[in-house]
Design an enzyme around this catalytic site. Structure first.
Site, PDB file in Angstrom:
ATOM      1  N   GLN A  90     -17.429 -45.895 -18.870  1.00  0.00           N
ATOM      2  CA  GLN A  90     -17.762 -46.660 -20.074  1.00  0.00           C
ATOM      3  C   GLN A  90     -18.978 -47.545 -19.839  1.00  0.00           C
ATOM      4  O   GLN A  90     -19.820 -47.715 -20.720  1.00  0.00           O
ATOM      5  CB  GLN A  90     -16.567 -47.510 -20.505  1.00  0.00           C
ATOM      6  CG  GLN A  90     -16.629 -47.986 -21.938  1.00  0.00           C
ATOM      7  CD  GLN A  90     -16.602 -46.818 -22.919  1.00  0.00           C
ATOM      8  OE1 GLN A  90     -16.056 -45.772 -22.635  1.00  0.00           O
ATOM      9  NE2 GLN A  90     -17.208 -47.009 -24.072  1.00  0.00           N
ATOM     10  N   HIS A 134     -22.719 -46.347 -20.569  1.00  0.00           N
ATOM     11  CA  HIS A 134     -23.354 -46.336 -21.879  1.00  0.00           C
ATOM     12  C   HIS A 134     -24.521 -47.312 -21.984  1.00  0.00           C
ATOM     13  O   HIS A 134     -25.555 -46.999 -22.570  1.00  0.00           O
ATOM     14  CB  HIS A 134     -22.337 -46.706 -22.965  1.00  0.00           C
ATOM     15  CG  HIS A 134     -21.528 -45.555 -23.466  1.00  0.00           C
ATOM     16  ND1 HIS A 134     -22.031 -44.605 -24.299  1.00  0.00           N
ATOM     17  CD2 HIS A 134     -20.232 -45.220 -23.243  1.00  0.00           C
ATOM     18  CE1 HIS A 134     -21.086 -43.720 -24.591  1.00  0.00           C
ATOM     19  NE2 HIS A 134     -19.992 -44.071 -23.956  1.00  0.00           N
ATOM     20  N   GLU A 176     -12.277 -51.434 -28.657  1.00  0.00           N
ATOM     21  CA  GLU A 176     -12.768 -50.203 -29.283  1.00  0.00           C
ATOM     22  C   GLU A 176     -11.987 -49.009 -28.726  1.00  0.00           C
ATOM     23  O   GLU A 176     -11.463 -48.181 -29.476  1.00  0.00           O
ATOM     24  CB  GLU A 176     -14.263 -50.048 -28.987  1.00  0.00           C
ATOM     25  CG  GLU A 176     -14.869 -48.769 -29.524  1.00  0.00           C
ATOM     26  CD  GLU A 176     -16.287 -48.545 -29.015  1.00  0.00           C
ATOM     27  OE1 GLU A 176     -16.986 -47.705 -29.604  1.00  0.00           O
ATOM     28  OE2 GLU A 176     -16.698 -49.191 -28.024  1.00  0.00           O
ATOM     29  N   ASP A 232     -14.581 -39.111 -26.522  1.00  0.00           N
ATOM     30  CA  ASP A 232     -16.004 -39.170 -26.830  1.00  0.00           C
ATOM     31  C   ASP A 232     -16.527 -37.824 -27.319  1.00  0.00           C
ATOM     32  O   ASP A 232     -17.471 -37.776 -28.124  1.00  0.00           O
ATOM     33  CB  ASP A 232     -16.798 -39.580 -25.591  1.00  0.00           C
ATOM     34  CG  ASP A 232     -16.762 -41.080 -25.337  1.00  0.00           C
ATOM     35  OD1 ASP A 232     -16.366 -41.822 -26.247  1.00  0.00           O
ATOM     36  OD2 ASP A 232     -17.136 -41.497 -24.221  1.00  0.00           O
ATOM     37  N   HIS A 234      -9.309 -61.991 -74.320  1.00  0.00           N
ATOM     38  CA  HIS A 234      -8.574 -60.902 -73.676  1.00  0.00           C
ATOM     39  C   HIS A 234      -7.378 -60.505 -74.544  1.00  0.00           C
ATOM     40  O   HIS A 234      -7.127 -59.310 -74.781  1.00  0.00           O
ATOM     41  CB  HIS A 234      -8.084 -61.327 -72.295  1.00  0.00           C
ATOM     42  CG  HIS A 234      -9.139 -61.284 -71.232  1.00  0.00           C
ATOM     43  ND1 HIS A 234     -10.311 -61.981 -71.319  1.00  0.00           N
ATOM     44  CD2 HIS A 234      -9.183 -60.618 -70.043  1.00  0.00           C
ATOM     45  CE1 HIS A 234     -11.049 -61.760 -70.231  1.00  0.00           C
ATOM     46  NE2 HIS A 234     -10.379 -60.920 -69.434  1.00  0.00           N
TER      47      HIS A 234
END
Length: 434
Positions: free
Chosen positions: A262, A265, A331, A365, A424
């Site tokens: 991870q 990235h 995430e 992924d 109304h």
């Protein structure tokens, strides 16, 4: 590398305080709005010429037309590595299979005899899908954005991805090949905030869109924030992150590898291990340096793992670990514990949960069938990842006959009076016989 936070031996604080104790990247979107605002305004006013000048200045590519020719898209598919093509085709098939089950159907509810409400689900007309191309061209993001839009029934799809000097000013060939496999022929070689401005205002041959989806850097996110309202957006994506909840049954080699993957990235990527096993924490810390040294992007990974957004959190037990990961709202959340599925079913806040030793984030992924466009920065507390639903709007059709309206007229009158909106009530009375 990977600082420790020890939360053992005392009661955990409430969610806001607990979230404040945990590692997380700080992204100041407001700080770049001053840069992004004039750039977007320039695209709004001057259109394609502004895009050309901005792209030349920021990307080093000067192209008269940023629309990618059809023959370039076809050539990218023809030239793709057969193994990559096969992997993309399998990814597309699996993502379609999962997302096909997300289709919504119209539902009609009879509220009273003669009075119905129908909820219709209609796709947005036109979407702009952004595919990053900075540190890594995210070929898989084409699949994750396009497939749910297609299944939702979106009739007009445009893709934008940054131009690459190494590829003649076109987007990455893998991105173009993925577009070709998905039947997307409208592709633009434009990146960053200017791409979002092109989608929002229209420029060159690109007509304005109704919705923009896809991750990007802080400038892309700032442009999405700036243009929100003119266009719909999926989210304000921040740096990617993974949390791993693990106990003493977890394999430290797996855990270390997933943290490292991870961190690959982005230097701002977050990698957090939450565990009740100090022995596991020690083993992971011993393994990480060797794994980092053996991989290609070791500098980037080291920066991410050394940063304040990454670390190891020690807790008393798995129950406490669940409280921590729910406060963190990752995430990506991996569960590597005994009875991993049972533990995973207790998770409340996460973009996606990866269950057990054989479901790493890398699988999601690319080819699990799930979507990898997910909420970051704790937004999983209130938001979902990209899905077919992201491209649909629910519209209510209200249909009452004369008697059904007459039966409820008194209630309308009472509520209109309570709100001091007499017109109304009058609109209903005007339909009643004298």
């Amino acid at each position: 590398m990977l600082a420790r936070i020890d939360l053992r031996g005392s009661a955990l604080p409430g969610v806001p305080e607990l979230a404040g104790l945990l590692p997380r990247a700080a992204t100041d979107i407001d700080s770049v709005l001053a840069t992004v605002r004039p750039l977007c305004e320039d695209v709004r006013v001057r259109g394609a010429q502004a895009v050309r000048e901005i792209t030349a200045r920021l990307d080093g590519v000067d192209a008269e037309d940023f629309a990618v020719p059809a023959d370039a898209i076809d050539a990218a598919l023809a030239g793709i590595d057969p193994a990559v093509r096969a992997a993309l085709e399998e990814s597309i098939a699996r993502v379609r299979r999962v997302h096909a089950d997300q289709r919504r159907t119209d539902v009609t509810t009879e509220v009273v005899p003669g009075g119905t409400v129908t909820e219709r689900w209609l796709p947005v007309r036109r979407v702009g899908l952004y595919v990053p191309g900075g540190l890594a061209p995210l070929v898989s993001s084409v699949v994750m954005n396009v497939v749910p839009a297609q299944i939702a029934g979106v009739e007009s799809i445009a893709v934008a991805s940054p131009p690459q000097r190494d590829h003649g000013g076109l987007p990455d060939p893998g991105v173009l090949a993925a577009c070709a496999l998905l039947g997307v022929g409208e592709v633009y070689a434009v990146g960053g905030a200017q791409a979002i401005a092109v989608f929002g205002y229209g420029a060159g041959s690109c007509e304005p869109v109704d919705l923009v989806t896809g991750p990007g850097n802080v400038y892309v996110t700032a442009a999405k924030r700036l243009l929100r309202g003119l266009i719909g957006i999926d989210s304000e994506a921040g740096p990617t992150e993974v949390a791993i909840l693990a106990d003493d049954t977890a394999d430290p080699v797996h855990v270390a590898a997933d943290l490292v993957s991870q961190a690959e990235h982005d230097p701002l990527a977050g990698a957090v291990l939450v565990t009740d096993s100090e022995a596991l924490a020690d083993a992971v810390l011993d393994l990480v340096p060797g794994q980092v040294a053996a991989t290609k992007h070791s500098d980037r990974i080291t920066t991410a793992l050394d940063g304040s957004q990454s670390g190891i959190v020690l807790v008393d037990d798995v129950d406490a670990g669940l409280r921590v990961v729910d406060a963190y709202a990752a995430e990506h959340l991996e569960i590597q514990t005994r009875d991993a599925r049972a533990v995973a079913m207790r998770v409340r806040n996460a973009g996606a949960v990866f269950v057990g030793a054989w479901s790493p984030v890398s699988l999601g992924d690319y080819i699990a069938g799930s979507n990898h466009v997910l909420p970051t920065g704790g937004c999983a507390r209130h938001s979902s990842g990209l899905s077919v639903q992201s491209f649909l709007r629910g519209i209510h059709l209200v249909e009452y006959d004369e008697q059904a309206l007459a039966d409820v007229a008194g209630h309308v009158d009472a509520l209109a009076g309570a709100e001091d909106l007499p017109a109304h009530a009058a609109a209903v009375r005007a339909r009643q016989h004298p």
